[in-house]
Structures are given as structure tokens and as C-alpha cells.
Design a protein around this motif. Sequence first.
Motif, PDB file in Angstrom:
ATOM      1  N   THR A 511     -63.938 -27.684  67.079  1.00 31.37           N
ATOM      2  CA  THR A 511     -63.891 -28.695  65.898  1.00 31.37           C
ATOM      3  C   THR A 511     -64.858 -28.085  64.813  1.00 31.37           C
ATOM      4  OG1 THR A 511     -65.778 -29.837  66.856  1.00 31.37           O
ATOM      5  CG2 THR A 511     -63.878 -30.419  67.526  1.00 31.37           C
ATOM      6  N   THR A 512     -64.642 -28.896  63.656  1.00 23.43           N
ATOM      7  CA  THR A 512     -65.179 -28.277  62.537  1.00 23.43           C
ATOM      8  C   THR A 512     -66.781 -28.015  62.890  1.00 23.43           C
ATOM      9  OG1 THR A 512     -65.695 -28.648  60.079  1.00 23.43           O
ATOM     10  CG2 THR A 512     -65.676 -30.862  61.788  1.00 23.43           C
ATOM     11  N   SER A 513     -67.357 -26.953  61.853  1.00 26.18           N
ATOM     12  CA  SER A 513     -68.810 -26.433  62.093  1.00 26.18           C
ATOM     13  C   SER A 513     -69.463 -26.989  60.496  1.00 26.18           C
ATOM     14  CB  SER A 513     -68.931 -25.151  62.290  1.00 26.18           C
ATOM     15  OG  SER A 513     -68.785 -24.781  63.409  1.00 26.18           O
ATOM     16  N   ASP A 514     -68.454 -27.763  59.664  1.00 27.28           N
ATOM     17  CA  ASP A 514     -68.927 -27.956  58.206  1.00 27.28           C
ATOM     18  C   ASP A 514     -70.216 -28.989  58.280  1.00 27.28           C
ATOM     19  OD1 ASP A 514     -67.050 -26.462  57.465  1.00 27.28           O
ATOM     20  OD2 ASP A 514     -65.667 -27.853  56.968  1.00 27.28           O
ATOM     21  N   PHE A 515     -70.669 -29.939  59.449  1.00 28.24           N
ATOM     22  CA  PHE A 515     -71.522 -30.591  59.207  1.00 28.24           C
ATOM     23  C   PHE A 515     -72.451 -30.353  60.236  1.00 28.24           C
ATOM     24  CE2 PHE A 515     -67.673 -32.477  58.566  1.00 28.24           C
ATOM     25  CZ  PHE A 515     -67.655 -33.136  57.030  1.00 28.24           C
ATOM     26  N   TRP A 516     -72.791 -28.902  60.471  1.00 25.36           N
ATOM     27  CA  TRP A 516     -73.993 -28.622  61.382  1.00 25.36           C
ATOM     28  C   TRP A 516     -75.356 -28.879  60.670  1.00 25.36           C
ATOM     29  CZ3 TRP A 516     -73.789 -25.918  65.951  1.00 25.36           C
ATOM     30  CH2 TRP A 516     -74.965 -25.454  66.689  1.00 25.36           C
ATOM     31  N   LYS A 517     -75.530 -28.589  59.594  1.00 22.90           N
ATOM     32  CA  LYS A 517     -76.622 -29.105  58.845  1.00 22.90           C
ATOM     33  C   LYS A 517     -76.884 -30.450  58.862  1.00 22.90           C
ATOM     34  CE  LYS A 517     -76.966 -24.924  56.164  1.00 22.90           C
ATOM     35  NZ  LYS A 517     -76.991 -24.218  54.806  1.00 22.90           N
ATOM     36  N   ALA A 518     -75.893 -31.264  59.201  1.00 18.50           N
ATOM     37  CA  ALA A 518     -76.131 -32.695  59.244  1.00 18.50           C
ATOM     38  C   ALA A 518     -76.531 -33.243  60.361  1.00 18.50           C
ATOM     39  CB  ALA A 518     -74.997 -33.518  58.557  1.00 18.50           C
ATOM     40  N   GLY A 519     -76.551 -32.158  61.609  1.00  8.94           N
ATOM     41  CA  GLY A 519     -76.913 -32.678  62.736  1.00  8.94           C
ATOM     42  C   GLY A 519     -75.668 -32.743  63.849  1.00  8.94           C
TER      43      GLY A 519
END
Length: 812
Positions: A511-519
Amino acid sequence: MQLRTKAKYTDEVTPLEVSNQKLAYQAACEGIVLLENSGVLPLAVGKVALYGAGARRTIKGGSGSGEVIERHAVSISEGLKNRGFEIVTDEWLDRYDALWIREKEAFITKMRKKLKSISTKTLAEMMAADFRYPYGNAIRQSDLSDQTDTCIYVLSRQSGEGTDRRQEDYCLSGTERAHLCACASHYRHIILVVNTGASFDLSFVKNFPAVEAVVFACQLGQEGGNALADVLSGRVNPSGRLAVTWAQHYEDFPFAQEYSCLGKDLSRAVYSEGIYVGYRYFDSFDVSPAYPFGYGLSYTDYQVSDISVTAKSTGITVVCTVTNAGERAGKETVQLYVSAPSGILDHEYQSLAAFAKTDLLQPGGKEELTLQFDLKNIASYDESSASMILEAGDYILRIGSSSRSTRPCAAMHINETLVVSRHRNLCSAKNAVAKLSRTAAPEENSVIRIDIDPAGFRTEDMDYSETAAREDVRVSDLLKKMSIRDQIRFCAGTGLFGKPEFTVPGAVGNTTSDFWKAGIPNAVFCDGPAGLRLQRRSTADGRGNVKPVDGAMSIYEYLPPVIQKLLFGNPEKEKMLYQYVTAFPVAAAVAQTWNVELAEKIGAAVSAEMTEYGAVFWLAPAMNIVRNPLCGRNYEYYSEDPLISGKMAAAVVRGVQSVRGNYATIKHFAANNQEENRYYVSSEVDERVLREIYLRGFEIAVKEAAPKALMGAYNRINGVYCAENKELIDFILRREWGFEGIVMSDWFSTGEDRAQNAECISAGMDLIMPGGGTVRKELLSAYKEGRLSDKDIYRAAANVLHLVINSQIKAE
């Protein structure tokens, strides 16, 4: 980029490997079926002659996405030696190895000439053209040993994803016949070992009196060689039972010459046999099988006695005592079938209603078994009233050790036709499918008769009101802060060759990794179902790039050297990563254990490896019905019977999901019974047949185990792609059965001239795999054009996000 992975930097054997190896061995032992034995088995440990393609090159599992790359797999030759047997035909085996290597190199050369680049098309072609093992050199007079009078011949066949078996692959070749003739002229005893993922035409055996035993080894995973040696020697008493019918000849299957490439039209698979699949056909039309459903021999004898039958409301309970009447310890499986009365609907002679397996019984030992089922679960679908009904009359209970060895034990009498549930007609055939029909068998009057009280039944009216998006406060709060564009990122994977924040080398998607920094972490998908399909060895450079050393599938060997140089890592220059997983027996062999508790242990063992390496979704179990023996992926499927399929799958799902944050993915939904032209074929099937045979196993798994994910199939059903079939995904799966997990597409089943991505999301699908930027753009365009609603996007994103944030992987 920082490398985030749970792959290990050492290749030391872990305690988990050791414990899972023991479980794989147990499953392999119980999955072996003894088909014939004139007394030559069990075999005294000593000198044996060994021949056949699978002797050293034993096939442990099928090819394609179901492959598992373990640390080491024990061949039949190695297993025999491990258990003290001395093999006296190494010269022939050495020649076979040389032949195998030459033909494999020639095949790779041929494939490399065809493959100039990597694309979804070339990957599919590579899987469909997998290497088939040569039958072997002639057995010369000098290859026949005078040191023993006993010969073991291993007959092998490989099959896999993307193509179906050919009829000649189902039968003995001329070369193998010559081998057996040579062996029969010299050896007094021949033991035939069948190392295939599905049934095989064994009609030739009657022409070889020297063949005194036949053992179906199936494909037993990494411990298969040890397990087979222990069964042959009697260290383990075989307890496997067939989960599919073996015909005397291929033509004995209904409409056999219309299947797949044998038919005239690969775009349509017409299910003209109706409900008469497998033993339902053979038993109903009195066609004698070579080996019936549920059959298997033992080194001991069993007696079933003290049978009692009780009914309480809609539940039926049969209790019996199993006694080991022989001289060796063993396990027995008791099977319970039901024969429905004749009425407005055509019925098979009998169908499996329950089964149970004993623990290990010592000679003279006894065990009381309880077999239970609900009468509602044997109801039939009446399309004219869109209802599941139990017709008035006597329901004969039959108990036995195979479908051809049953005896009546009770008659359950219903004095009026009962409506179990009311539905809508869904996924109906546009044109009626001509089906087989039969004359009902006479009623049994010599058994006890139990009257069923209709008052115990309450008709269930299916609720087709719209299912809401998952209610989860954290999910809702996160999605409210996101734009439609951001929500769409959760509706599509990141592509097959993406670079996720958290990496599991060899994974088939994320799945997407685009929101890693958002937890919000990315969740990793790994293939199955014989274990986790990962890269065994990889390299990692200082920039976080991971490359394979061992490809996650054998087809990587076919890539031209220039592409391999780009894709593969250099273990001499870069840091090594290791992921050693367990190759369990294939699903067909697991089903032959008839051991639900063992299947659940396998699921839990796979889940432990998921935790070990960070996989979140295991793309298993596969549970399509074995409709025809030539289907290329039959080894991945459990049975021709939906009850076995459903019960085994439910057990595996419970095992996987016993670890919080690990998810099983039942597949391929639905009527996916042909590999040829799989992206475009339409399964033409009546709704009753669809519900009772091809959906029933999925329904059992959903209701008994609540899998967190389900994968759609490539094919169409009655002209409509499964991936964009709202009636299938939304109305049946979610609204009728109460499924609450995510629905994902099979890889590359959408887009271009296949199912359309926006229509899939509108139909109830949540995740397009493997996804990629093109898919996200298509979904956004469809939204802007009004072809995709924000409600559908929100539902899909919420379902995916809920599982992602509750997975074992946490964003740092």
C-alpha cells in the motif's frame, strides 16, 4: 533513503525455522495417500533401486506465484538416504541429472530469445511457459541392479500459473512406459510414487503386475522426502485421504473434451455439468472411479461402531466410536454424507456434510468422534423463488471412509418444504446453461427415522441495504484531513517495482508509503499459499536499494543476462539480507490430511513468519474448486468439494489472524477454474450451481473465520468481470455474508481491455493491485467526470486504512 526492513543480516538457522520444519514434516506425512498396496509396504530399510524424474528432482510445489524459496528442500532420494535406505542406481540418476541440466539450459536459452524487456505481458508469458521436467533417459540393462529385488519409480509432473495441463501431461508417456517395462522385467516389487499436484491417469498400473504399491505423494513441500521415506518404511502409518476423485480415464469426467484448450472457445467456460462436480457426478451417475473421493489405505484396519444420531432444532449430531482393529498405530477419518429427497430440484446422490479425524490410535485403541452439521447448510438454491430451501422428504445420512464406502445410518424426515433464506437472484446466467440431470435414488427404509420439527427453522430474509464505510474514529479523523487525491492513494497499490518505506524483499506489492511521516505505514503483500513467497537472499546498498540474489520465483532465471545484471545484486560487494521461510505442502496435500486442527497450525506458523519479516497480507488461502484435473493451479486448491475447501481455508485463516495485525486473503473470488485465457474467459454458470458449489467454500470461510481480505479473480462470471461485479462483491459477499474486510483485485486483472478500475471501486472493491500511478490517475479522472463518487472512494480508503494502521508495522 533509510532501509527499513526486518530481513536478517545473518543466515543462521532460527528457532522458528526449526519448529516450522517439524510442522511441515507432520503435514507432509498426513498428506500422503496410499492408493494401492498388495503387502510390499511397509518396506524394510535396505537397498532399493530408484528411478524417475522426481527421484532427485522432486517437485515440492507448483510454479508461479505459489512458489516458496526455502533454505533447503529434501528430495525423495535424499529422504530415503536420511532414513537408512541405500540407493543402488546412482548411475542412472546421475545421467538424469545431466539430462535435466541440459534441457533446463536449453529452455532458458529459448526463453531469453523471446524476452527482451520486462513487462506485465512478459512476466505472464514467463509463468505460463515454465520448464517441464524431462521424463529421463532409457533404463539400460546395465542400469538394472542385482543388489535388490525392489524398485521405487517416481512419476512427476509440474504445473503452474497461467496455463493448464495438457491431456498428454495427465497420462503416462512412452518413455515412462518403457522405464516401467524395463523395471518390471527385472525387479520383483515395484513401488510407484506419484509426485504431481493433481490427479493422474493410473489405468496403466493394471498392466504391470509388478507394481505392488502406488503412493500419491502430491507436492509435499520442503520435508517431502523425509515424510515419504517414513511412510514407505512404516515409521509413519499413512492417514491421507483423497480430496478429489481420481477417474479411470480423463474422458470419464463430464464434458471433459470441452475443458480449456480441448474446447472450441477459450473465451467461454460452460459449466454444463451443473452441480455434478467430482464425486457428485461419479456417485450420481454410477461411473466407477479409479479411486473415490475420501479414499486412502492404511497399514492397519479400523472399525466404526456405536453410531448414534440426534437432532436439536436445525443441528444434527452423529457420534460414533472408531477402533483400531489392526496391529499398527494410525489415524482414521470418518466422513458423513447426506442424500436429499427428490422434489422440484435435481439433487446429487450424496454430498459431504461433516468429517472428523481421530488422534493417533494405538492397536486396540478407541476414540469417540462427533460429527455435526446444520440442516440449513445443506439447503439448495431454488432460482424460481430466489430461496434456499429444504424440500420435504427423507434426508438419508450415510457414514463411511470414502464416498463409495458409505452406509445409511439415519433418515431425517421433513414433512414440508422449508424456506431457509430468501435472496435476490444475483450473478445469473444470461442464457440458461444446459445441465446434467438424474433420476433420484430410492429412499432407504431400513434406518432409524428422526422427524425434524419445522418450528425450529426461521426464514432469514437477506438485507440488501447499503453497507456503510467502516466506522473507526481514528480512520475518520485521518481521512477528513485528506483530499480526494490523497484518499485515492489508499485505493491503489504502489506498483510492482515501487520502493516502499518499509521493505520486505520479494514482496509482490505494497500500500502507499506517502503518509509515513504522518504515522501511516505501508502494508506489505506476500504471495502464498504453500508458505510465504519471499526473496531468500538479497543485497542492500548504502542508499537503501534492495536487489535479489535469489529470485522470488524461478522464472527470474529466464531473464537475459543484461537484465539480470541490472536487477540482481552482487553478494561480494554489497551487504547481504536473509529471509528463510518454510515451504509447506501445497493446499491439495493439506486437504488430504482431512485435519482441520493441523491446517490451523500451518496458518499460525505462516503468521509467525509474517511477523518475523514484516508481511501484513498473505495472499492465501486459495480455495477455488477443483472442477477438472487439467487446471494448472489445482495444486493450490483444496478440493472438488466446497465443504472441505471452506473448512480448511477457515482453519488457515484463523491460524494466520491469531496474530493481531496479520491478515489472510482468501482467493480467487470466484469460479476461477481455468488458467488458459484467464484474463478474458467467462465462466458460464447457473446461479444455483454458483451458490452451491463455487461460492459455498468462500461463504464458509467468511462466516467461520472472518478473513480480513479477499482477492477477486481474473475471469468473468456470466459475462461480467469478477473485479467489477457489484452483485458478487457487494450484494453476496458483503450484504448476504457480512464480510467486513477489504476486497482487492488480482494483479493486473484491471485496466486496458480488462475490468475497469473505476467500475471496480464502484462495485465494492477497495484496492487495485498492484496499482501504480496510472491507476491513481484513472480513478481521479473518473471522480472528476462523475463516474466515481466520493462515497465509494471514502469507503475503499477507510477499509484499507483501517487494516493498515492496525497492522504489525508502525511508521517511525
